[in-house]
Design a protein around this motif. Structure first.
Motif, mmCIF file in Angstrom:
data_model
loop_
_atom_site.group_PDB
_atom_site.id
_atom_site.type_symbol
_atom_site.label_atom_id
_atom_site.label_comp_id
_atom_site.label_asym_id
_atom_site.label_seq_id
_atom_site.Cartn_x
_atom_site.Cartn_y
_atom_site.Cartn_z
ATOM 1 N N LEU A 107 -6.674 3.676 -4.771
ATOM 2 C CA LEU A 107 -6.277 2.502 -4.008
ATOM 3 C C LEU A 107 -6.232 2.886 -2.537
ATOM 4 O O LEU A 107 -5.633 3.909 -2.169
ATOM 5 N N ASP A 108 -6.871 2.096 -1.697
ATOM 6 C CA ASP A 108 -6.780 2.279 -0.252
ATOM 7 C C ASP A 108 -5.734 1.289 0.260
ATOM 8 O O ASP A 108 -5.955 0.079 0.263
ATOM 9 N N VAL A 109 -4.585 1.808 0.679
ATOM 10 C CA VAL A 109 -3.490 0.951 1.147
ATOM 11 C C VAL A 109 -3.293 1.072 2.656
ATOM 12 O O VAL A 109 -2.212 0.806 3.177
ATOM 13 N N SER A 110 -4.351 1.476 3.357
ATOM 14 C CA SER A 110 -4.265 1.678 4.808
ATOM 15 C C SER A 110 -3.792 0.421 5.536
ATOM 16 O O SER A 110 -3.070 0.515 6.537
ATOM 17 N N ASP A 111 -4.209 -0.739 5.045
ATOM 18 C CA ASP A 111 -3.860 -1.988 5.719
ATOM 19 C C ASP A 111 -2.789 -2.784 4.983
ATOM 20 O O ASP A 111 -2.561 -3.961 5.294
ATOM 21 N N CYS A 112 -2.152 -2.164 3.999
ATOM 22 C CA CYS A 112 -1.100 -2.857 3.254
ATOM 23 C C CYS A 112 0.190 -2.882 4.092
ATOM 24 O O CYS A 112 0.652 -1.843 4.572
ATOM 25 N N SER A 113 0.742 -4.075 4.263
ATOM 26 C CA SER A 113 1.938 -4.220 5.102
ATOM 27 C C SER A 113 3.234 -4.080 4.307
ATOM 28 O O SER A 113 4.330 -4.048 4.893
ATOM 29 N N MET A 114 3.152 -3.985 2.991
ATOM 30 C CA MET A 114 4.358 -3.871 2.169
ATOM 31 C C MET A 114 5.086 -2.569 2.484
ATOM 32 O O MET A 114 4.471 -1.554 2.815
ATOM 33 N N PHE A 115 6.417 -2.602 2.405
ATOM 34 C CA PHE A 115 7.259 -1.430 2.663
ATOM 35 C C PHE A 115 6.939 -0.819 4.027
ATOM 36 O O PHE A 115 6.881 0.402 4.192
ATOM 37 N N SER A 116 6.686 -1.705 4.988
ATOM 38 C CA SER A 116 6.378 -1.297 6.368
ATOM 39 C C SER A 116 5.174 -0.362 6.442
ATOM 40 O O SER A 116 5.070 0.481 7.335
ATOM 41 N N GLY A 117 4.273 -0.507 5.479
ATOM 42 C CA GLY A 117 3.055 0.294 5.487
ATOM 43 C C GLY A 117 3.214 1.698 4.943
ATOM 44 O O GLY A 117 2.283 2.507 5.054
ATOM 45 N N SER A 118 4.360 1.998 4.344
ATOM 46 C CA SER A 118 4.591 3.348 3.807
ATOM 47 C C SER A 118 3.829 3.527 2.494
ATOM 48 O O SER A 118 4.161 2.912 1.476
ATOM 49 N N ALA A 119 2.811 4.398 2.493
ATOM 50 C CA ALA A 119 2.035 4.654 1.275
ATOM 51 C C ALA A 119 2.905 5.285 0.195
ATOM 52 O O ALA A 119 2.705 5.039 -0.999
ATOM 53 N N THR A 120 3.874 6.080 0.613
ATOM 54 C CA THR A 120 4.782 6.716 -0.347
ATOM 55 C C THR A 120 5.597 5.677 -1.101
ATOM 56 O O THR A 120 5.682 5.704 -2.341
ATOM 57 N N LEU A 121 6.187 4.734 -0.368
ATOM 58 C CA LEU A 121 6.994 3.696 -1.004
ATOM 59 C C LEU A 121 6.135 2.753 -1.833
ATOM 60 O O LEU A 121 6.572 2.260 -2.880
ATOM 61 N N ILE A 122 4.906 2.511 -1.378
ATOM 62 C CA ILE A 122 3.996 1.668 -2.157
ATOM 63 C C ILE A 122 3.685 2.342 -3.489
ATOM 64 O O ILE A 122 3.722 1.713 -4.553
ATOM 65 N N ALA A 123 3.385 3.640 -3.450
ATOM 66 C CA ALA A 123 3.072 4.374 -4.680
ATOM 67 C C ALA A 123 4.262 4.389 -5.633
ATOM 68 O O ALA A 123 4.106 4.222 -6.851
ATOM 69 N N GLU A 124 5.457 4.573 -5.086
ATOM 70 C CA GLU A 124 6.667 4.558 -5.922
ATOM 71 C C GLU A 124 6.843 3.197 -6.583
ATOM 72 O O GLU A 124 7.192 3.104 -7.765
ATOM 73 N N ASP A 125 6.579 2.141 -5.821
ATOM 74 C CA ASP A 125 6.754 0.801 -6.371
ATOM 75 C C ASP A 125 5.698 0.490 -7.429
ATOM 76 O O ASP A 125 5.991 -0.175 -8.429
ATOM 77 N N ILE A 126 4.477 0.960 -7.232
ATOM 78 C CA ILE A 126 3.425 0.764 -8.226
ATOM 79 C C ILE A 126 3.814 1.429 -9.535
ATOM 80 O O ILE A 126 3.715 0.830 -10.609
#
Length: 351
Positions: A107-126
């Motif tokens: 997953l490329d989350v470079s432009d994801c605005s969720m969790f203020s753009g934190s890839a770490t928090l996005i991965a945890e939430d996934i």
């Protein structure tokens, strides 16, 4: 600078079975062939792995290592349904999703605005969402590129998360064993070791001409990966046309009997890959490739709708004869797949 997440489900097929049947949770189980037939292990749970059972292992060998192993024929439609649920979760976070098989994806989350753009928090939430909605655990790696994200996802398995920020890449890669680079199998690893190359930092300081002479075009991959470089984008649409496995020998094979011995190992690996890619019903041809000591190569294919070991043995014999006595430096086998248009015409479902 990209933000890439690699999600890898934990022993996926086995995990689905354990979720649906609590009696399987604490005993060694594997998805594979029956005790009375030659088969290949697709995956197994962690109690089975404690005995040395591994994916792509012949079922007979797995039973020798773990006689009490519970073999399950597997239900691909059930695994496919679980995978569809998981893929739908991925798309809540980004449209840039590249599935590698039923149980893993980039997953490329470079432009994801969720969790203020934190890839770490996005991965945890996934990971949290996957468990809450499917009852299955996933491991994740977060890194600036696909190569590092995939390695990172394996660092804290099972049910773990590993984050490799850009500022730590150099130190991490320097100590990374070369065998962890995709494409570096057992034989390549042995060849690297004979040259005194064990870690990525060894490649960084190795003689360029030596690498090119010993590894050909693959030297470029070794050099880039050993520096943590991987510029491949996440590809959302990839039409898979074939699945293949091959092996280059450190010492050329002179006898057909040697090639026949290697054919069984390659067949086992190809069978596993076809299953992981859920391509069993998509096969339209099978083939074999030989590269001879003078670097000339030959390929023979036959129309066939399933993996067939006796047919591959015949193709190997025919291809070997084309060499007219020349030694063989590479053996490869592959399946060609139907394209989506053919699938639609023949009534196959891609749901």
């Amino acid at each position: 600078m990209r933000k890439i997440i690699h999600i890898d489900m934990d022993c996926f097929f086995a995990a689905v079975e354990m979720r649906d049947n609590p009696a399987y949770r604490d005993v060694p189980i594997a998805i594979g062939g029956s005790r009375s037939e030659r088969g290949v292990i697709s995956t197994c749970n962690y109690p089975a792995r404690a005995f040395g059972v591994r994916s792509a292992m012949p079922t007979g060998q797995a039973l020798k290592l773990c006689p009490q192993l519970v073999l399950i024929a597997g239900q691909m439609e059930k695994y496919k349904a679980a995978s569809t649920e998981i893929q739908a979760i991925f798309h809540r976070y980004t449209a840039l999703v590249e599935p590698l098989s039923l149980d893993e994806a980039y997953l490329d989350v470079s432009d994801c605005s969720m969790f203020s753009g934190s890839a770490t928090l996005i991965a945890e939430d996934i990971r949290r969402t996957i468990y809450a909605e499917t009852g299955l655990t996933a491991s994740a790696g977060v890194a600036p590129n696909k190569f590092l994200a995939k390695i990172a996802s394996d660092e804290n398995k099972p049910n773990g998360l590993f984050v490799l920020p850009p500022q730590k890449v150099a130190a991490f890669v320097e100590k990374l064993p070369l065998r962890k680079i995709p494409g570096v199998g057992q034989k390549t690893s042995e060849k690297l070791a004979k040259l005194g190359l064990h870690l990525c930092r060894d490649i960084q300081h190795a003689d360029l001409q030596l690498l090119i002479r010993e590894f050909g075009s693959y030297a470029e991959v070794l050099i880039e990966r050993s520096q943590g470089i991987d510029n491949r984008p996440v590809e959302t649409e990839r039409e898979r046309k074939s699945i293949a496995v091959e092996h280059t020998f450190s010492t050329d094979l002179k006898l057909l009997s040697q090639g026949q011995q290697w054919l069984q190992e390659l067949y086992t690996k190809l069978h596993h890959r076809v299953q992981r890619c859920q391509a069993t019903d998509q096969i339209q041809k099978i083939g074999i490739k030989l590269k001879f000591q003078d670097f000339h190569q030959t390929t023979i294919e036959r129309q066939h709708h399933e993996l067939n070991f006796p047919m591959l043995e015949q193709l190997l014999d025919q291809a070997w004869q084309r060499g007219e006595g020349k030694a063989v430096r590479l053996v490869g086998i592959h399946v060609g797949l139907k394209n989506p248009q053919q699938q639609a015409q023949l009534g196959f479902s891609w749901d």
